[in-house]
Scaffold this motif. Structure first.
Motif, short mmCIF file in Angstrom:
data_model
loop_
_atom_site.label_atom_id
_atom_site.label_comp_id
_atom_site.label_asym_id
_atom_site.label_seq_id
_atom_site.Cartn_x
_atom_site.Cartn_y
_atom_site.Cartn_z
N SER A 186 0.83 -1.21 0.00
CA SER A 186 0.00 0.00 0.00
C SER A 186 0.87 1.26 0.00
O SER A 186 0.54 2.25 -0.66
CB SER A 186 -0.96 0.00 1.19
OG SER A 186 -0.25 0.08 2.40
N ASP A 187 2.00 1.23 0.72
CA ASP A 187 2.93 2.35 0.68
C ASP A 187 3.49 2.54 -0.72
O ASP A 187 3.62 3.68 -1.20
CB ASP A 187 4.09 2.14 1.66
CG ASP A 187 3.66 2.20 3.11
OD1 ASP A 187 2.53 2.66 3.38
OD2 ASP A 187 4.46 1.77 3.98
N LEU A 188 3.81 1.45 -1.38
CA LEU A 188 4.33 1.52 -2.75
C LEU A 188 3.31 2.12 -3.70
O LEU A 188 3.64 2.95 -4.54
CB LEU A 188 4.75 0.12 -3.22
CG LEU A 188 5.27 0.02 -4.64
CD1 LEU A 188 6.55 0.81 -4.80
CD2 LEU A 188 5.49 -1.44 -5.02
N ALA A 190 1.71 12.02 -10.07
CA ALA A 190 1.26 13.41 -9.93
C ALA A 190 2.42 14.38 -10.13
O ALA A 190 2.27 15.41 -10.79
CB ALA A 190 0.62 13.61 -8.56
N LEU A 191 3.57 14.04 -9.57
CA LEU A 191 4.73 14.91 -9.74
C LEU A 191 5.21 14.93 -11.19
O LEU A 191 5.65 15.96 -11.70
CB LEU A 191 5.86 14.46 -8.81
CG LEU A 191 5.66 14.73 -7.33
CD1 LEU A 191 6.77 14.10 -6.51
CD2 LEU A 191 5.57 16.22 -7.07
N GLU A 192 5.12 13.79 -11.88
CA GLU A 192 5.51 13.75 -13.29
C GLU A 192 4.57 14.62 -14.13
O GLU A 192 5.03 15.34 -15.01
CB GLU A 192 5.49 12.31 -13.81
CG GLU A 192 6.67 11.49 -13.35
CD GLU A 192 6.60 10.05 -13.81
OE1 GLU A 192 5.57 9.65 -14.39
OE2 GLU A 192 7.58 9.31 -13.59
N LYS A 193 3.27 14.56 -13.84
CA LYS A 193 2.33 15.41 -14.57
C LYS A 193 2.62 16.88 -14.32
O LYS A 193 2.60 17.69 -15.23
CB LYS A 193 0.90 15.09 -14.16
CG LYS A 193 0.39 13.78 -14.69
CD LYS A 193 -1.02 13.50 -14.22
CE LYS A 193 -1.49 12.13 -14.67
NZ LYS A 193 -2.81 11.82 -14.15
N ARG A 194 2.92 17.20 -13.08
CA ARG A 194 3.23 18.60 -12.74
C ARG A 194 4.54 19.04 -13.41
O ARG A 194 4.64 20.15 -13.90
CB ARG A 194 3.33 18.74 -11.24
CG ARG A 194 3.42 20.16 -10.79
CD ARG A 194 3.11 20.24 -9.30
NE ARG A 194 3.11 21.61 -8.87
CZ ARG A 194 2.05 22.40 -8.89
NH1 ARG A 194 0.91 21.94 -9.35
NH2 ARG A 194 2.13 23.63 -8.47
N ARG A 225 3.64 5.48 -5.88
CA ARG A 225 3.44 5.49 -7.34
C ARG A 225 2.48 6.60 -7.74
O ARG A 225 2.72 7.31 -8.72
CB ARG A 225 2.89 4.15 -7.81
CG ARG A 225 3.94 3.10 -7.94
CD ARG A 225 3.37 1.85 -8.56
NE ARG A 225 4.40 0.82 -8.60
CZ ARG A 225 4.19 -0.46 -8.49
NH1 ARG A 225 2.95 -0.91 -8.35
NH2 ARG A 225 5.18 -1.31 -8.53
N ARG A 226 1.39 6.75 -7.00
CA ARG A 226 0.43 7.82 -7.31
C ARG A 226 1.09 9.19 -7.13
O ARG A 226 0.89 10.09 -7.96
CB ARG A 226 -0.80 7.71 -6.41
CG ARG A 226 -1.72 6.57 -6.79
CD ARG A 226 -3.06 6.68 -6.08
NE ARG A 226 -2.93 6.74 -4.64
CZ ARG A 226 -2.97 5.70 -3.82
NH1 ARG A 226 -3.14 4.50 -4.30
NH2 ARG A 226 -2.85 5.86 -2.52
#
Length: 121
Positions: free
Chosen positions: A49-51, A60-64, A55-56
């Motif tokens: 769940s941490d992984l 989000a950082l890649e989109k930003r 990943r999410r």
């Protein structure tokens, strides 16, 4: 002969019982026991769940980061970052994208022009 008989009748069964007891103890209380396996499964579930959360976050950082790319710079994101870095924005601010603001202002002007009949442009 008596010594052989003592080994076969007493010592060998006692060693087998001790050996079996050690295996049974290890199965329930050792480092590789069923309890340790259950704890490892719980830890694996937590780490999974941490992984997934990481990943999410990465996506989000890649989109930003894509929005901040110099070749495709979005003025709204740039404005937002400038305001946050310089301290001109506060938590709870409502930010309108420039396109929406221009569209809203343009619509208000058109409706104001329609409200005054007789005036020519």
């Amino acid at each position: 002969m008596a010594r052989k008989r003592i080994f076969i009748d007493i010592i060998a069964p006692a060693l087998c019982v001790c050996w079996g007891a050690a295996f049974i103890y290890g199965a329930f209380a050792g480092e590789a026991s069923y309890g340790a396996l259950t704890a490892l499964e719980e830890e694996r579930t937590q780490k999974a769940s941490d992984l997934e959360a990481l990943r999410r976050r990465r996506e989000a950082l890649e989109k930003r980061a894509d929005l901040l790319n110099a070749s495709a710079l979005d003025p709204d994101i740039t404005d937002e970052r400038i305001r946050s870095v310089l301290g001109f924005s506060a938590e709870g601010d409502i930010i309108f994208p420039r396109r929406e603001l221009r569209r809203a202002v343009g619509l208000e002007r058109k409706s104001a022009d329609d409200a005054q009949p007789g005036e020519s442009r």
